[in-house]
Design an enzyme around this catalytic site. Structure first.
Site, PDB file in Angstrom:
ATOM      1  CE  LYS A 202      -0.248  -0.386   4.981  1.00 24.07           C
ATOM      2  NZ  LYS A 202       0.757  -1.468   4.962  1.00 24.07           N
ATOM      3  CE1 TYR A 290       0.277   0.684   8.275  1.00 23.83           C
ATOM      4  CE2 TYR A 290       1.560   2.593   7.611  1.00 23.83           C
ATOM      5  CZ  TYR A 290       1.429   1.227   7.719  1.00 23.83           C
ATOM      6  OH  TYR A 290       2.436   0.397   7.283  1.00 23.83           O
TER       7      TYR A 290
END
Length: 466
Positions: A202, A290
């Site tokens: 990611k 996150y």
């Protein structure tokens, strides 16, 4: 050091002391506990050497046997154990039951940087369904050295130029792409066309359009695509999701999720992150994701609106191309608000707090590689469950391996990765225009998906209630 930082240091030191003390006591068969229980006289004797073989004390009786049993009849199972070496029944396994090495799927790691070498490759040692079968690097000497260290055959060594030849290697089933963000699309497409399933780091890609092309390439070649959201497999995060779904915090009104780190431009692993052509963006793409992803999986909903502000110091050359500080607010359908931040110029931090009508929940850190911490507090009672750490990287790799073996869809799909990128683009738009931006998306995911039948979900809340 701030008071908050000192609190974390003190707590970590206390936790380490507690663990070490417990292990010492277990290793000494509870001798110190026994000394305390039997009173000061016993403790004094132990300290002064009475009853020992030290000078001035009683000599040990070598070879003499002592029986301290209570004389009762032992249970049948105890009495039936022979005194000689013998086979015993299979014990309960504390970790997920591993499969035989030749039944594990072969993986090739694409990109041998700091993260791959220090986290991912060692994680194969903790994997139960995955094994390292190939390495891909632009540095031939490094690739050969790593392959030799991990027992990878010469036939499993590839460069970025001859990567497509991986299609001829039946020993490799899945590739793990650990490259700068702007290269994710190219190597995902090439891997899918080579007939390999893909785990991609990611953020998935710099744009929604690139994400869509990655999804289509894997779909057209009947390959599975998963994005490496390791915290979606981490036990503390899963326990937090379970607590929220079970109503322990009540109706969630507010979330606060913060992420930060100070990047050193002298470090190779930081240099590409400060290069927009490779990274696509700054702290938002790298660590802000996150906070964004956690807000979504903790609430189990998708935000409908976002408002953001971005600021970078003009006199800091690190931020000539990418953003530093980002503050964004996510609005969810149930009325909950998530206030999130990311920064490239603060001491390392990552934490999440969830505030509900019954209690609040906190994870600090939220997304470390290890040493997680979770509490739930209702104002009268604080619960801090004891949760065993696992290797998150092994857990996510094994999840995809099992999905390939069982032909099931991975939890962290390409669509999941594209949703984060879609919201990130809306955050940039809001910061540029100074206005609230609506998030146009029909993406949905079962809010219980991550905790349903998860081998990593700890059973701690029933334990705490008792």
């Amino acid at each position: 050091m701030s008071e908050q930082d000192q609190h974390h240091v003190d707590r970590d030191e206390e936790a380490t002391f507690s663990i070490n003390r417990r292990r010492f006591l277990q290793g000494s068969s509870g001798a110190l506990l026994a000394a305390g229980a039997l009173g000061p006289a016993f403790a004094h004797a132990a300290a002064s050497g009475e009853g020992s073989a030290r000078s001035g004390g009683r000599q040990a009786s070598n070879g003499q046997e002592f029986d301290f049993g209570n004389g009762a009849t032992a249970p049948e199972g105890v009495s039936s154990v022979p005194a000689s070496a013998t086979g015993r029944p299979m014990p309960d396994l504390e970790q997920y039951d591993p499969v035989a090495p030749d039944e594990r799927l072969g993986w090739a790691v694409v990109g041998l940087g700091d993260f791959a070498l220090n986290q991912i490759l060692p994680a194969f040692g903790n994997s139960t369904h995955s094994r390292l079968a190939g390495v891909v690097s632009g540095n031939a000497d490094k690739a050969r050295q790593v392959a030799q260290q991990y027992g990878v055959a010469d036939s499993g060594i590839y460069s970025y130029d001859n990567f497509d030849e991986i299609s001829d290697n039946d020993d490799i089933d899945i590739v793990y792409i650990i490259l700068p963000n702007a290269l994710h699309e190219e190597f995902t497409v090439r891997a899918a066309q080579a007939g390999k399933h893909v785990l991609c780091e990611k953020p998935m890609a710099p744009s929604v359009e690139a994400c869509q092309r990655m999804i289509e390439a894997c779909r057209d070649n009947d390959r599975k695509l998963m994005i490496a959201y390791r915290e979606q497999f981490e036990p503390h995060n899963l326990a937090a999701i379970k607590a929220i779904r079970d109503g322990m915090v009540g109706d969630v009104n507010l979330l606060s999720v913060n992420t930060g780190v100070s990047l050193d431009p002298e470090e190779p692993s930081a240099q590409w992150r400060l290069n927009k052509a490779l990274a696509g963006g700054g702290s938002l793409y790298d660590i802000g994701i996150y906070a964004l992803n956690a807000s979504r999986y903790l609430l189990g909903e998708e935000p409908t609106q976002v408002f953001a502000r971005i600021h970078s110091r003009e006199d800091d050359p690190r931020f000539a191309q990418v953003e530093d500080n980002v503050a964004f607010q996510l609005i969810f359908p149930n009325g909950a608000v998530a206030n999130c931040t990311s920064s490239y110029s603060t001491p390392k931090n990552n934490e999440a707090s969830v505030f509900g009508t019954k209690a609040w929940l906190r994870m600090a850190p939220l997304s470390n590689y290890y040493n997680h911490w979770l509490i739930v507090d209702d104002g009268n009672q604080r619960i801090e469950p004891s949760i065993q750490e696992i290797d998150q990287f092994a857990a996510e790799m094994d999840h995809l391996s099992r999905c390939v073996q069982d032909d099931t869809a991975p939890h962290a799909s390409g669509e999941e990765g594209m949703q984060d990128v879609r919201i990130i683009r809306a955050i940039y738009e809001s910061a540029a225009t100074g206005e609230m931006v609506s998030i146009e998306s029909d993406y949905e995911r079962d809010p219980n998906l991550l905790i349903t039948d998860s081998p990593n979900l700890p059973d701690v809340w029933q334990q705490s209630d008792s």
